[in-house]
Design an enzyme around this catalytic site. Sequence first.
Site, PDB file in Angstrom:
ATOM      1  N   TYR A 173       0.842  -1.197   0.000  1.00 59.24           N
ATOM      2  CA  TYR A 173       0.000   0.000   0.000  1.00 59.24           C
ATOM      3  C   TYR A 173       0.879   1.250   0.000  1.00 59.24           C
ATOM      4  O   TYR A 173       0.615   2.216  -0.702  1.00 59.24           O
ATOM      5  CB  TYR A 173      -0.917   0.001   1.226  1.00 59.24           C
ATOM      6  N   ASN A 226     -13.331  -0.627  -4.471  1.00 59.22           N
ATOM      7  CA  ASN A 226     -13.137  -1.152  -5.830  1.00 59.22           C
ATOM      8  C   ASN A 226     -13.987  -2.392  -6.088  1.00 59.22           C
ATOM      9  O   ASN A 226     -14.046  -3.284  -5.278  1.00 59.22           O
ATOM     10  CB  ASN A 226     -11.664  -1.499  -6.022  1.00 59.22           C
ATOM     11  N   GLU A 279      -0.747 -17.405  -8.506  1.00 60.89           N
ATOM     12  CA  GLU A 279      -0.006 -16.544  -9.423  1.00 60.89           C
ATOM     13  C   GLU A 279       1.492 -16.722  -9.270  1.00 60.89           C
ATOM     14  O   GLU A 279       2.277 -16.113  -9.973  1.00 60.89           O
ATOM     15  CB  GLU A 279      -0.394 -15.077  -9.174  1.00 60.89           C
TER      16      GLU A 279
END
Length: 103
Positions: A27, A50, A86
Site C-alpha cells: 500500500y 473497488n 499466481e
Amino acid sequence: MNDSEISFSERVYTIVAQIPCGKVATYGDIAKRSGNVKAARAVGMCMNKNRDTYRVPCHRVVASTGELTGYAFGGVEAKRKKLLEEGIVFVGDRVDLKKSEWK
DNA sequence: AGATTGACCGTGT
DNA sequence: GACACGGCCAATC
C-alpha cells in the site's frame, strides 16, 4: 478534479492495474507512486470500494510487512489463494517481498 | 461542515 | 520479532 481529470482513486486503480502477474505491491509503495507517500490508508480504502477485481488486481496488494490484510471478495484466505496461484512466494502467512515485491 | 472510520506505515520499547 | 503509539490520507456517516 479538474486539473488532472483523474481523482486519487483513479490514479491508484491505474497503478494497481500495472502490477505484473507474479508480483505484489505494498500500500505504501502504491501511495508513493500515486504521489502521496502517506496515503497508504487511503489506498486501502479505495481498494475496499473497488469492484473491478478483473480490471484492478487488488489481490496483489499487501501490507508493507508482506502480510495479507483484507479482501472484499472472500477475505484474506481467498486473497492468499489467488497469490499462491499466481506464483507469489510465501513465507508462512506472509508474502516474501524480498522476491515478489514489484519494483 | 465536523467527526468517524479503515484492506496502513514508521518508529520506539 | 512482537506490541504500543502517533501520524496522515481520503471516503463515508
